[in-house]
Design an enzyme around this catalytic site. Structure first.
Site, PDB file in Angstrom:
ATOM      1  N   CYS A  87      -2.124  -0.732   0.293  1.00 16.05           N
ATOM      2  CA  CYS A  87      -1.205  -1.310  -0.945  1.00 16.05           C
ATOM      3  C   CYS A  87      -0.633   0.101  -1.437  1.00 16.05           C
ATOM      4  O   CYS A  87       0.134   0.443  -0.614  1.00 16.05           O
ATOM      5  CB  CYS A  87      -2.096  -1.929  -2.148  1.00 16.05           C
ATOM      6  SG  CYS A  87      -0.958  -2.950  -3.275  1.00 16.05           S
ATOM      7  N   HIS A 195      -5.146  -6.299   1.180  1.00 20.30           N
ATOM      8  CA  HIS A 195      -6.455  -5.544   0.592  1.00 20.30           C
ATOM      9  C   HIS A 195      -7.484  -6.077   1.347  1.00 20.30           C
ATOM     10  O   HIS A 195      -8.370  -6.987   0.879  1.00 20.30           O
ATOM     11  CB  HIS A 195      -6.681  -5.779  -0.889  1.00 20.30           C
ATOM     12  CG  HIS A 195      -5.677  -5.055  -1.811  1.00 20.30           C
ATOM     13  ND1 HIS A 195      -5.829  -3.935  -2.330  1.00 20.30           N
ATOM     14  CD2 HIS A 195      -4.459  -5.531  -2.361  1.00 20.30           C
ATOM     15  CE1 HIS A 195      -4.919  -3.225  -2.810  1.00 20.30           C
ATOM     16  NE2 HIS A 195      -3.987  -4.499  -3.178  1.00 20.30           N
ATOM     17  N   GLU A 197     -10.223  -4.453   1.468  1.00 24.87           N
ATOM     18  CA  GLU A 197     -11.683  -4.341   1.149  1.00 24.87           C
ATOM     19  C   GLU A 197     -11.681  -5.525  -0.064  1.00 24.87           C
ATOM     20  O   GLU A 197     -12.966  -5.323  -0.794  1.00 24.87           O
ATOM     21  CB  GLU A 197     -11.313  -2.802   0.383  1.00 24.87           C
ATOM     22  CG  GLU A 197     -10.541  -2.832  -1.124  1.00 24.87           C
ATOM     23  CD  GLU A 197      -8.853  -2.919  -0.895  1.00 24.87           C
ATOM     24  OE1 GLU A 197      -8.421  -3.092   0.138  1.00 24.87           O
ATOM     25  OE2 GLU A 197      -8.567  -2.737  -1.698  1.00 24.87           O
TER      26      GLU A 197
END
Lengths: 221, 77
Positions: A87, A195, A197
């Site tokens: 990002c 994302h 994560e």
């Protein structure tokens, strides 16, 4: 796996990626403040996290890309250390020239915050080896400036060299050729807007992001 | 020395913000809007002996992203 997470003023996914790395690899990353001029020795991974570094002033990632620590990230990348930018991290890596192209305002002008259907475009990178070829996965996006732009020659080269790692399987932000993530010429730098994560345990609603980190871990072990 | 540095998108780079502004002008009833491109203006006050090379370097290294933007410098007395 020995990793480091770079922290800028305005980073807000630094702890998310730290948790993901700790959960997957069993060891917590070093958190490195942007004013540092050196990274810890013998790193297996450098992560440039998401967020709104410097309030997105000037251009997203532009100020962060000129931070002292970024020279050390360049040096690590040149040595072949894997670097992942997620990002805002992707925006920073393009601003500093570790990845080609630029990320512009989403064509719909909206901040897009939702799950995105992706396709794994190349499994022959150290970041995507945990996936099957052309696998459909779901990973959240949350960005205002994720519209990947590069000239036609650069796009052709990225595609021709297998450097498109992830593509959007649906319209998200107007990215050229639906590009969601790319790797560097050497293959050791990945930038992606989604994302991973945020998708590492079942409680997140899925684990499609986890395999990216597991693949990296397997490559190191 | 006062500088005005104008940064605009290169031709051919799509400008979603300019497009939205264009539509908004149309909604306000302004006819004949053929195109709008949004850019940035920086006003700098710099030492009089600042070289053109240094000014150009400021533009290339930070003020503009030359992947998508071009810039021009205007000097005022």
């Amino acid at each position: 796996m020995k990793s480091a997470v770079i922290v800028f003023p305005g980073s807000n996914c630094d702890r998310d990626i730290a948790v993901a790395l700790r959960e997957v690899s069993g060891s917590a990353p070093a958190m490195v403040w942007h004013r540092e001029t050196e990274l810890p020795a013998d790193l297996d991974l450098v992560a440039v996290p998401g967020g709104f570094s410097y309030g997105d002033y000037l251009r997203c990632g532009a100020i962060a890309a000129r931070s002292p620590v970024v020279a050390a990230v360049h040096a690590a990348a040149a040595r072949g250390v894997p670097v992942i930018g997620i990002c805002n991290g992707f925006q920073i890596l393009t601003e500093t020239g570790l990845l080609p192209g630029a990320l512009m305002r989403n064509t719909g002008l909206d901040f897009v915050c939702r799950d995105a259907a992706l396709t794994v475009a190349n499994t022959d990178t150290r970041f995507t080896r945990g996936y099957a070829a052309d696998e459909a996965i779901t990973i959240p996006v949350a960005h205002h400036d994720g519209n990947y732009v590069a000239d036609a020659d650069t796009l052709d080269r990225l595609e021709g060299e297998g450097r498109v790692a992830f593509r959007y399987a649906e319209p998200v932000n107007g990215s050229a050729r639906d590009i969601a993530g790319i790797v560097s010429e050497g293959g050791n730098v990945l930038g992606m807007m989604p994302h991973p994560e945020r998708r590492i345990e079942a409680a997140h609603g899925g684990t499609d992001g986890r395999r990216l980190f597991e693949g990296l871990l397997a490559a190191v072990a | 020395m006062k500088l005005r540095i104008i940064v605009t998108l290169k031709p051919g780079v799509l400008d979603p913000q300019g497009k939205a502004i264009e539509h908004a002008l149309g909604s306000l009833g302004f006819a004949g809007i053929e195109s709008v491109r949004a850019g940035k203006l920086f006003e700098l006050d710099v030492a009089d002996d600042t070289s053109d090379e240094a000014i150009d370097a400021m533009c290339r290294q930070l003020l503009a992203n030359t992947v998508i933007e071009k810039y021009r410098v205007e000097k005022a007395a």
